[in-house]
Write a protein that holds these residues in place. Structure first.
Motif, PDB file in Angstrom:
ATOM      1  N   ARG A 220       0.867  -1.179   0.000  1.00  0.00           N
ATOM      2  CA  ARG A 220       0.000   0.000   0.000  1.00  0.00           C
ATOM      3  C   ARG A 220       0.902   1.226   0.000  1.00  0.00           C
ATOM      4  O   ARG A 220       2.114   1.136   0.236  1.00  0.00           O
ATOM      5  N   GLU A 221       0.320   2.395  -0.258  1.00  0.00           N
ATOM      6  CA  GLU A 221       1.108   3.611  -0.262  1.00  0.00           C
ATOM      7  C   GLU A 221       1.494   3.997   1.160  1.00  0.00           C
ATOM      8  O   GLU A 221       0.747   3.738   2.103  1.00  0.00           O
ATOM      9  N   VAL A 222       2.639   4.634   1.286  1.00  0.00           N
ATOM     10  CA  VAL A 222       2.993   5.266   2.547  1.00  0.00           C
ATOM     11  C   VAL A 222       2.254   6.597   2.562  1.00  0.00           C
ATOM     12  O   VAL A 222       2.299   7.358   1.600  1.00  0.00           O
ATOM     13  N   LEU A 223       1.536   6.851   3.643  1.00  0.00           N
ATOM     14  CA  LEU A 223       0.718   8.065   3.715  1.00  0.00           C
ATOM     15  C   LEU A 223       1.598   9.300   3.862  1.00  0.00           C
ATOM     16  O   LEU A 223       2.716   9.210   4.387  1.00  0.00           O
TER      17      LEU A 223
ATOM     18  N   ILE B  80       5.434   7.539   9.239  1.00  0.00           N
ATOM     19  CA  ILE B  80       6.717   6.891   9.541  1.00  0.00           C
ATOM     20  C   ILE B  80       6.437   5.400   9.683  1.00  0.00           C
ATOM     21  O   ILE B  80       5.624   4.989  10.514  1.00  0.00           O
ATOM     22  N   VAL B  81       7.096   4.601   8.832  1.00  0.00           N
ATOM     23  CA  VAL B  81       6.813   3.173   8.768  1.00  0.00           C
ATOM     24  C   VAL B  81       8.049   2.377   9.184  1.00  0.00           C
ATOM     25  O   VAL B  81       9.175   2.716   8.788  1.00  0.00           O
ATOM     26  N   LYS B  82       7.830   1.337   9.977  1.00  0.00           N
ATOM     27  CA  LYS B  82       8.927   0.438  10.338  1.00  0.00           C
ATOM     28  C   LYS B  82       8.676  -0.898   9.648  1.00  0.00           C
ATOM     29  O   LYS B  82       7.619  -1.516   9.815  1.00  0.00           O
ATOM     30  N   ILE B  83       9.638  -1.331   8.839  1.00  0.00           N
ATOM     31  CA  ILE B  83       9.500  -2.599   8.116  1.00  0.00           C
ATOM     32  C   ILE B  83      10.479  -3.598   8.721  1.00  0.00           C
ATOM     33  O   ILE B  83      11.688  -3.328   8.782  1.00  0.00           O
ATOM     34  N   SER B  84       9.942  -4.716   9.172  1.00  0.00           N
ATOM     35  CA  SER B  84      10.828  -5.765   9.701  1.00  0.00           C
ATOM     36  C   SER B  84      10.522  -7.078   8.988  1.00  0.00           C
ATOM     37  O   SER B  84       9.631  -7.145   8.138  1.00  0.00           O
TER      38      SER B  84
ATOM     39  N   THR C   6       3.066   1.043  11.420  1.00  0.00           N
ATOM     40  CA  THR C   6       3.034   2.503  11.373  1.00  0.00           C
ATOM     41  C   THR C   6       3.447   3.012  12.749  1.00  0.00           C
ATOM     42  O   THR C   6       2.781   2.725  13.745  1.00  0.00           O
ATOM     43  N   LEU C   7       4.549   3.756  12.798  1.00  0.00           N
ATOM     44  CA  LEU C   7       4.997   4.299  14.085  1.00  0.00           C
ATOM     45  C   LEU C   7       4.273   5.603  14.393  1.00  0.00           C
ATOM     46  O   LEU C   7       3.924   5.883  15.530  1.00  0.00           O
TER      47      LEU C   7
ATOM     48  N   LYS D 126     -17.280   0.745   3.790  1.00  0.00           N
ATOM     49  CA  LYS D 126     -16.377  -0.416   3.831  1.00  0.00           C
ATOM     50  C   LYS D 126     -14.896  -0.020   3.772  1.00  0.00           C
ATOM     51  O   LYS D 126     -14.024  -0.798   4.092  1.00  0.00           O
ATOM     52  N   THR D 127     -14.601   1.192   3.300  1.00  0.00           N
ATOM     53  CA  THR D 127     -13.175   1.565   3.158  1.00  0.00           C
ATOM     54  C   THR D 127     -12.632   2.098   4.478  1.00  0.00           C
ATOM     55  O   THR D 127     -13.373   2.603   5.307  1.00  0.00           O
ATOM     56  N   HIS D 128     -11.303   1.998   4.625  1.00  0.00           N
ATOM     57  CA  HIS D 128     -10.669   2.486   5.851  1.00  0.00           C
ATOM     58  C   HIS D 128     -10.427   3.980   5.724  1.00  0.00           C
ATOM     59  O   HIS D 128      -9.512   4.405   5.044  1.00  0.00           O
ATOM     60  N   LYS D 129     -11.241   4.755   6.399  1.00  0.00           N
ATOM     61  CA  LYS D 129     -11.085   6.210   6.293  1.00  0.00           C
ATOM     62  C   LYS D 129      -9.729   6.681   6.800  1.00  0.00           C
ATOM     63  O   LYS D 129      -9.186   7.647   6.319  1.00  0.00           O
ATOM     64  N   SER D 130      -9.194   5.970   7.771  1.00  0.00           N
ATOM     65  CA  SER D 130      -7.912   6.391   8.348  1.00  0.00           C
ATOM     66  C   SER D 130      -6.802   6.378   7.297  1.00  0.00           C
ATOM     67  O   SER D 130      -5.813   7.079   7.420  1.00  0.00           O
ATOM     68  N   PHE D 131      -6.969   5.560   6.252  1.00  0.00           N
ATOM     69  CA  PHE D 131      -5.935   5.495   5.221  1.00  0.00           C
ATOM     70  C   PHE D 131      -6.094   6.568   4.152  1.00  0.00           C
ATOM     71  O   PHE D 131      -5.312   6.661   3.247  1.00  0.00           O
TER      72      PHE D 131
END
Length: 264
Positions: free
Chosen positions: A5-8, A12-16, A22-23, A238-243
């Motif tokens: 998905r897109e980074v908003l 700040i994203v942590k990928i492990s 999402t931090l 149905k969509t995630h408004k936060s995104f």
């Protein structure tokens, strides 16, 4: 399973190895909407790119449809200068009920025109850059859809080429509004003086570039084409408004309305 998905904006994203977390999402001050560059949709991005949950190709096609509503014309066929404005041209043709026909083909053996060192070479480059499919438009009224006219010197030799090859009329429709202002957000737009929209020739642009008519898409038309399906998803429970966040696009190069205060 992988999930892309897109980074908003401001995220700040942590990928492990295990997951993507999402931090934080740093909001714009005063809760202002984000200001995504609207010209990514018009011109810069690849058509298969996905921004804000929608494909760039689909937005360009909608711009063409909106342009047909705003600026229809009596004509026989719709075409484009290959190939960045093809989605918009297809949208325009579909909305007008006119056939989409190729009038030029690209010569793949010639370099890019915009990096030629001077105007004369740039214009000469155009003739070498395209082959003319004259059987497709001889004696006909042609609408050429372009994605943007910035300086106005690439389209002139193309119109001349079409007329010399038998086009009865050549109408230009531009699937974005005129660029009038510099971009201070990192996009290299020519100086104010170089922009055709700020030059005296703009008042009689059709005559200057040798077209029968020229009409640009309105700023409102562009914004609605970009935001239509984002708004539809926001209204869908149905969509995630936060995104999605607060809807906003930067139109500074078109309107002079910058998303941040400029400090000199």
């Amino acid at each position: 399973s992988r999930y892309y998905r897109e980074v908003l904006p401001g995220e700040i994203v942590k990928i492990s190895r295990h997951d993507v977390q999402t931090l934080d999402v740093v909001r714009r001050p005063e809760g202002d909407p984000s200001a995504f560059c609207i010209f990514e949709y018009v011109y810069f991005a690849r058509p298969d790119s996905i921004f804000e949950g929608q494909m760039v190709y689909s937005v360009r096609r909608r711009c063409g449809q909106q342009l047909a509503i705003e600026a229809p014309v009596e004509a026989d066929l719709v075409s484009t200068v290959p190939e960045s404005a093809t989605p918009a041209a297809l949208g325009y043709a579909q909305k007008c009920g006119l056939p989409y026909v190729e009038v030029l083909c690209k010569n793949r053996y010639v370099g890019r025109t915009f990096i030629q060192p001077n105007m004369r070479l740039r214009q000469l480059g155009v003739a070498k850059k395209f082959g003319v499919l004259s059987d497709n438009f001889k004696g006909k009224r042609v609408v050429i859809i372009d994605d943007s006219i910035v300086r106005g010197n690439t389209i002139s030799p193309i119109i001349k080429l079409l007329r010399e090859s038998g086009a009865k009329e050549v109408h230009i429709r531009v699937a974005s509004p005129p660029i009038r202002f510099p971009c201070y957000m990192g996009i290299n737009i020519p100086t104010k003086e170089e922009l055709i929209a700020n030059r005296p020739e703009f008042h009689d642009l059709a005559n200057y570039i040798g077209a029968d008519s020229v009409v640009y898409l309105s700023v409102e038309g562009l914004v609605s084409s970009v935001q239509e399906s984002i708004k539809a998803r926001q209204d869908n429970p149905k969509t995630h408004k936060s995104f999605i966040g607060k809807l906003g696009h930067c139109t500074a190069c078109l309107t002079g309305d910058y998303p941040v205060e400029l400090e000199w």
